[in-house]
Scaffold this active site. Structure first.
Site, PDB file in Angstrom:
ATOM      1  N   SER A 158      13.687 -10.212   1.413  1.00 40.97           N
ATOM      2  CA  SER A 158      13.705  -9.830   2.834  1.00 40.97           C
ATOM      3  C   SER A 158      15.134  -9.931   3.349  1.00 40.97           C
ATOM      4  O   SER A 158      15.952 -10.695   2.811  1.00 40.97           O
ATOM      5  CB  SER A 158      12.820 -10.798   3.624  1.00 40.97           C
ATOM      6  OG  SER A 158      13.047 -10.671   5.016  1.00 40.97           O
TER       7      SER A 158
ATOM      8  N   TYR B 167       9.973 -19.525   5.183  1.00 39.75           N
ATOM      9  CA  TYR B 167       9.930 -18.115   4.748  1.00 39.75           C
ATOM     10  C   TYR B 167      11.322 -17.699   4.257  1.00 39.75           C
ATOM     11  O   TYR B 167      11.479 -17.101   3.197  1.00 39.75           O
ATOM     12  CB  TYR B 167       9.489 -17.243   5.928  1.00 39.75           C
ATOM     13  CG  TYR B 167       9.390 -15.758   5.617  1.00 39.75           C
ATOM     14  CD1 TYR B 167       8.233 -15.231   5.056  1.00 39.75           C
ATOM     15  CD2 TYR B 167      10.449 -14.891   5.897  1.00 39.75           C
ATOM     16  CE1 TYR B 167       8.136 -13.867   4.774  1.00 39.75           C
ATOM     17  CE2 TYR B 167      10.358 -13.530   5.618  1.00 39.75           C
ATOM     18  CZ  TYR B 167       9.192 -13.028   5.061  1.00 39.75           C
ATOM     19  OH  TYR B 167       9.102 -11.678   4.781  1.00 39.75           O
TER      20      TYR B 167
ATOM     21  N   GLN C  66      11.804 -19.109  11.108  1.00 43.43           N
ATOM     22  CA  GLN C  66      11.166 -18.969   9.797  1.00 43.43           C
ATOM     23  C   GLN C  66      11.931 -19.721   8.689  1.00 43.43           C
ATOM     24  O   GLN C  66      12.316 -19.112   7.696  1.00 43.43           O
ATOM     25  CB  GLN C  66      11.131 -17.489   9.400  1.00 43.43           C
ATOM     26  CG  GLN C  66      10.214 -16.620  10.227  1.00 43.43           C
ATOM     27  CD  GLN C  66      10.330 -15.177   9.756  1.00 43.43           C
ATOM     28  OE1 GLN C  66      11.379 -14.570   9.879  1.00 43.43           O
ATOM     29  NE2 GLN C  66       9.263 -14.649   9.204  1.00 43.43           N
TER      30      GLN C  66
ATOM     31  N   CYS D 165      -7.603 -10.634  -6.368  1.00 41.65           N
ATOM     32  CA  CYS D 165      -7.029 -11.848  -6.967  1.00 41.65           C
ATOM     33  C   CYS D 165      -6.105 -12.518  -5.953  1.00 41.65           C
ATOM     34  O   CYS D 165      -5.366 -11.854  -5.235  1.00 41.65           O
ATOM     35  CB  CYS D 165      -6.227 -11.448  -8.211  1.00 41.65           C
ATOM     36  SG  CYS D 165      -5.264 -12.774  -8.948  1.00 41.65           S
TER      37      CYS D 165
ATOM     38  N   ARG E  39       0.823  -1.208   0.000  1.00 42.56           N
ATOM     39  CA  ARG E  39       0.000   0.000   0.000  1.00 42.56           C
ATOM     40  C   ARG E  39       0.866   1.271   0.000  1.00 42.56           C
ATOM     41  O   ARG E  39       0.589   2.231  -0.709  1.00 42.56           O
ATOM     42  CB  ARG E  39      -0.933   0.007   1.208  1.00 42.56           C
ATOM     43  CG  ARG E  39      -1.672   1.308   1.253  1.00 42.56           C
ATOM     44  CD  ARG E  39      -2.852   1.328   2.129  1.00 42.56           C
ATOM     45  NE  ARG E  39      -3.422   2.663   2.087  1.00 42.56           N
ATOM     46  CZ  ARG E  39      -4.549   2.988   2.615  1.00 42.56           C
ATOM     47  NH1 ARG E  39      -5.259   2.078   3.227  1.00 42.56           N
ATOM     48  NH2 ARG E  39      -5.002   4.214   2.547  1.00 42.56           N
TER      49      ARG E  39
ATOM     50  N   ASP F 133      -5.000  -7.669  -4.749  1.00 44.37           N
ATOM     51  CA  ASP F 133      -4.910  -8.234  -3.394  1.00 44.37           C
ATOM     52  C   ASP F 133      -6.016  -9.266  -3.238  1.00 44.37           C
ATOM     53  O   ASP F 133      -7.093  -9.129  -3.820  1.00 44.37           O
ATOM     54  CB  ASP F 133      -5.060  -7.138  -2.335  1.00 44.37           C
ATOM     55  CG  ASP F 133      -4.384  -7.502  -1.025  1.00 44.37           C
ATOM     56  OD1 ASP F 133      -3.336  -6.912  -0.692  1.00 44.37           O
ATOM     57  OD2 ASP F 133      -4.909  -8.413  -0.323  1.00 44.37           O
TER      58      ASP F 133
END
Ligand code: NAD
Length: 258
Positions: free
Chosen positions: A139, A152, A149, A64, A19, A37
């Site tokens: 990340s 991830y 994680q 979506c 956003r 989104d």
């Protein structure tokens, strides 16, 4: 790249980093920002607020689930049919879920690869298009891995490898599309809060206090700083295959590969 006259798509754009990026693109006078989104309520709420600030014509919300490959293909087709071109693709949608880890791979890596290939299909000179730019969201987890994680982390490593290899292919084959990755450290979004929940972390929820300790040690960034990094990657035509790191201690900087 000048944003005026350009058409951009941002996945996972209804909240958080996505956003903030949508807002930054609109502030830069991008002709059309399409944000995709899976969260309809959040997407519509976001669209209403963007309309007030930037006018109704400048943005479009399309619901979506990016892990639905056919639906994502259709979204890209709709964009070029309606707006006549595509210039910027930001593959940002991502989740943190170690319990349902296959889903994490599907959304964070497989769908990002699909989004990148769709971007090439609609922007590459190989297909008679004008070129463009793609940003893939990785990340700092790809550099400072943590015990809570594993999957991830694997997806974010994967994003970097895929992005750098394809960026080289783009340069070698003259696609005219720059492909870069951005690696934020902790950012103040809903995703960061998911580390407290067993539903997200599975057995690794036992590490939640360590995770919070890391956050206070390394600091938590605001989404607007990540959006600033994205705009730099779009703007600097010399960047292809770059891996931008954004951390509290060093701000926006680049990883150097020897
Ligand atoms: N928050 C952090 O600390 C942090 C740090 C580094 C990287 N990232 C990465 O940044 C990206 C954005 O994360 P965020 O922190 O803004 O999270 P967020 O949860 O605030 O926002 C993610 C958005 O993606 C959407 N989304 C999730 N799965 C989707 C799907 N299958 N299809 C379509 N939309 C989907 C969500 O509905 C949400 O609006 C992710 O790729 C995340 O891994 C986040």
């Amino acid at each position: 790249m000048l944003l005026q006259g350009k058409v951009a798509v941002v996945t996972g754009g209804a909240q958080g980093i996505g956003r903030a990026t949508v807002e930054a693109l609109l502030r830069g006078h991008t002709k059309q920002v399409v944000f995709v989104d899976m969260n309809k309520v959040m997407g519509e709420e976001c669209k209403a607020q963007l309309d007030k600030e930037f006018g109704e014509e400048t943005s479009t919300f399309l619901q979506c689930d990016v892990s639905d490959g056919d639906a994502l293909t259709d979204i890209f087709q709709q964009i070029v049919e309606k707006f006549g071109r595509l210039d910027i693709v930001i593959n940002n949608a991502g989740i943190n879920n170690e319990k349902h880890w296959e889903k994490t791979i599907n959304i964070n890596l497989t769908s990002l690869i699909k989004g990148t290939y769709l971007g090439l299909e609609h922007m590459s000179k190989e297909h008679g298009k004008e070129g463009g730019t793609i940003i893939n969201v990785s990340s700092m987890a790809a550099f400072i891995h943590s015990p809570h994680q594993p999957v991830y982390t694997a997806t974010k490593y994967g994003v970097i490898g895929f992005t750098r290899a394809l960026a080289d292919a783009s340069a070698l084959c003259g696609y005219g599309v720059r492909i870069n990755a951005v690696c934020p450290a902790f950012v103040d979004t809903a995703l960061l809060k998911s580390v407290e929940h067993e539903e997200n972390m599975g057995k690794f929820v036992q590490f939640k206090d360590d995770f919070k300790l890391s956050m206070s040690k390394f600091g938590v960034l605001q989404p607007s700083l990540i959006a600033e990094g994205m705009l730099k990657l779009i703007d600097d035509e010399s960047l292809n295959g770059a891996v931008m790191k954004i951390t509290h201690s060093k701000g926006i900087h680049f990883h150097s590969y020897c």
